[in-house]
Design an enzyme around this catalytic site. Structure first.
Site, short mmCIF file in Angstrom:
data_model
loop_
_atom_site.label_atom_id
_atom_site.label_comp_id
_atom_site.label_asym_id
_atom_site.label_seq_id
_atom_site.Cartn_x
_atom_site.Cartn_y
_atom_site.Cartn_z
N ASN A 45 0.85 -1.19 0.00
CA ASN A 45 0.00 0.00 0.00
C ASN A 45 0.89 1.24 0.00
OD1 ASN A 45 -2.48 1.57 0.38
ND2 ASN A 45 -1.67 1.99 2.43
N GLU A 46 0.82 2.02 -1.06
CA GLU A 46 1.57 3.29 -1.13
C GLU A 46 3.04 3.10 -0.77
OE1 GLU A 46 -0.30 6.49 0.93
OE2 GLU A 46 -2.15 6.30 -0.20
N GLU A 104 -8.61 3.50 -2.26
CA GLU A 104 -9.13 4.43 -1.27
C GLU A 104 -9.70 5.56 -2.09
OE1 GLU A 104 -6.02 5.79 1.38
OE2 GLU A 104 -5.72 3.80 2.24
#
Ligand SMILES: *[C@@H]1O[C@H](CO)[C@@H](O)[C@H](O)[C@H]1NC(C)=O
Ligand SMILES: *[C@@H]1O[C@H](CO)[C@@H](O)[C@H](O)[C@H]1NC(C)=O
Length: 433
Positions: free
Chosen positions: A153-154, A264
């Protein structure tokens, strides 16, 4: 006696039907081309999701009473998917997973925790990381409503962090070998949730989906791609002004052949949240390339992104780390955000294909060529277990990040910010004595 026979007969019939696959609370999703489908009905599936993490470092899928309260309200909101970040692979998830399955809710889970995630400032890929990723995967892969897992994630937030992309691909390759060895009875997919970073965006998107040297059959490539998108901020924003058109352009330019969605989604700088971006996400400008969105986030906390609140702790002196937000109990909708999203989701009707009628034409993307903004060798062999950053072609990029605004969630504190915080706490503590 008669009653007993009746009960047993019913039970046996239920068991027979279940073994014949007739009683199925929820059917696994399957990917074909760049779309998700219900494997039983063949209907195309669009994600209407929420990010579900009640407390940092704590698994939200172990308390069945809490899951039941939340799942019921999610169902009312129109949620069909949750994303969960931090879980405990040694815990039992049967009750919560059944509660969400019964509510028609699918799951995407992050494989990394704070300690095991790949770090762009010091990337490597180790046996410890693989073992932890595999344990998390095994804890959830058996549930029919588990669709897939996030390999990261990121991880990459700036050009200077681009070399981490080799290690993310290595992680994909090893976890896919693990999935094959496990022989799960429904497909298990692997994806990556990207930060919306202008410098690295299209390159990360394409590099992780391309075929790497020495591999075939997507054995080192992701099966779906997510972007954490916080671009639609003004009430007057449109498909064009929000930047959604640009994000869509990256997928169409690549003729992207796997599903993409917002891992998201949301912006809260002009409250209340109207969620009018959903008309674009589920409208004709985007549905050729996108499969929905996971709205950030379920619980309302200091970042003010929440759709529900459990209230404030009654006695602040008992609050964990001074955090005044109650993290359990009966969820109360945040007004009017919750009902705004419910109304918007209920009113969109995205174009829908069926599994059998759909013939994908796009083919796997090429690894992006090395350019000044992206110093990654498209034909380099990806690392193997135990490799560290210096074993890979070097990055000469030092450009600062130009990532668009993102929430600063207590649930999502990055591992890179921990040492500083820990040092500060220790220093403060010591200065007191
Ligand atoms: C789709 O894009 C066109 C051109 O930018 C725009 O006029 C239209 O409003 C968009 N539709 C939606 C639902 O965003
Ligand atoms: C959500 O949290 C923010 C930040 O603490 C707070 O200002 C706001 O009142 C909360 N909203 C609700 C409805 O609880």
């Amino acid at each position: 006696m008669i009653n007993m026979r009746g009960k047993l007969g019913g039970l046996m019939a239920a068991m027979l039907m279940s073994s014949m696959g007739l009683v199925e609370a929820i059917a696994p999703l399957t990917i074909k081309g760049n779309k998700f489908f219900d494997s039983q009905t063949g209907a195309q599936f669009y994600i209407k999701g929420v990010a579900y993490q009640l407390r940092a470092r704590t698994d939200p899928l172990v308390d069945k009473d809490q899951c039941a309260l939340d799942a019921a309200l999610m169902k009312e909101l129109g949620v069909n998917t949750i994303r969960v970040y931090q879980t405990d692979y040694s815990a039992n998830h049967d009750d919560c997973m059944k509660i969400f399955a019964d509510a028609g809710i699918y799951l995407f889970v992050d494989l990394a925790n704070y300690e095991t995630g790949i770090n762009e400032d010091n990337p490597y890929w180790s046996q410890d990381q693989l073992s932890s990723f595999a344990a998390t995967l095994d804890a959830f892969a058996g549930y029919e409503n588990t669709v897939g897992f996030w390999i990261g994630n990121e991880v990459i937030t700036k050009s200077a962090g681009e070399r981490a992309v080799y290690f993310i691909a290595a992680a994909v390759a090893d976890i896919k070998t693990h999935i094959k060895n496990k022989n799960y009875d429904h497909p298990i997919y692997i994806g990556y949730a990207s930060t919306d970073n202008a410098d690295t965006r299209p390159y990360v998107q394409n590099y992780l989906a391309c075929n790497h040297e020495g591999f075939t059959d997507r054995d080192s490539s992701i099966d779906f791609y997510g972007v954490n998108a916080y671009e639609w901020c003004n009430p007057t924003d449109t498909f064009e002004t929000s930047g959604y058109s640009r994000l869509t352009g990256y997928l169409s330019a690549a003729q992207y052949d796997i599903p993409a969605f917002f891992s998201e989604d949301g912006c809260n700088t002009s409250p209340p949240r109207l969620f009018e971006d959903m008309f674009s996400v589920f409208g004709p400008n985007m549905t050729d390339w996108w499969s929905g969105a996971i709205v950030y986030e379920w619980i309302n906390e200091s970042n003010k992104y929440g759709l529900v609140s459990y209230g404030m702790v009654k006695d602040p002196s008992t609050a964990v780390g001074g955090d005044p937000y109650e993290r359990s109990g009966t969820p109360t909708p945040v007004t009017p955000d919750f009902s705004n999203l419910k109304t918007v989701w209920a009113s969109v009707s995205p174009t829908s294909l069926t599994l059998s009628a759909y013939t994908p034409t796009n083919t796997q993307v090429d690894c992006p060529a090395s350019v000044s903004a992206w110093n990654i060798d498209p034909s380099a062999s990806i690392p193997t277990l135990g490799d560290i950053a210096t074993s890979m072609p070097a990055s000469t990029n030092t450009a600062a990040s130009t990532t668009t605004s993102k929430p600063n969630s207590a649930s999502l504190v990055k591992i890179s910010s921990w040492p500083v915080a820990v040092v500060m706490i220790i220093t403060t503590f010591m200065s007191m004595y």
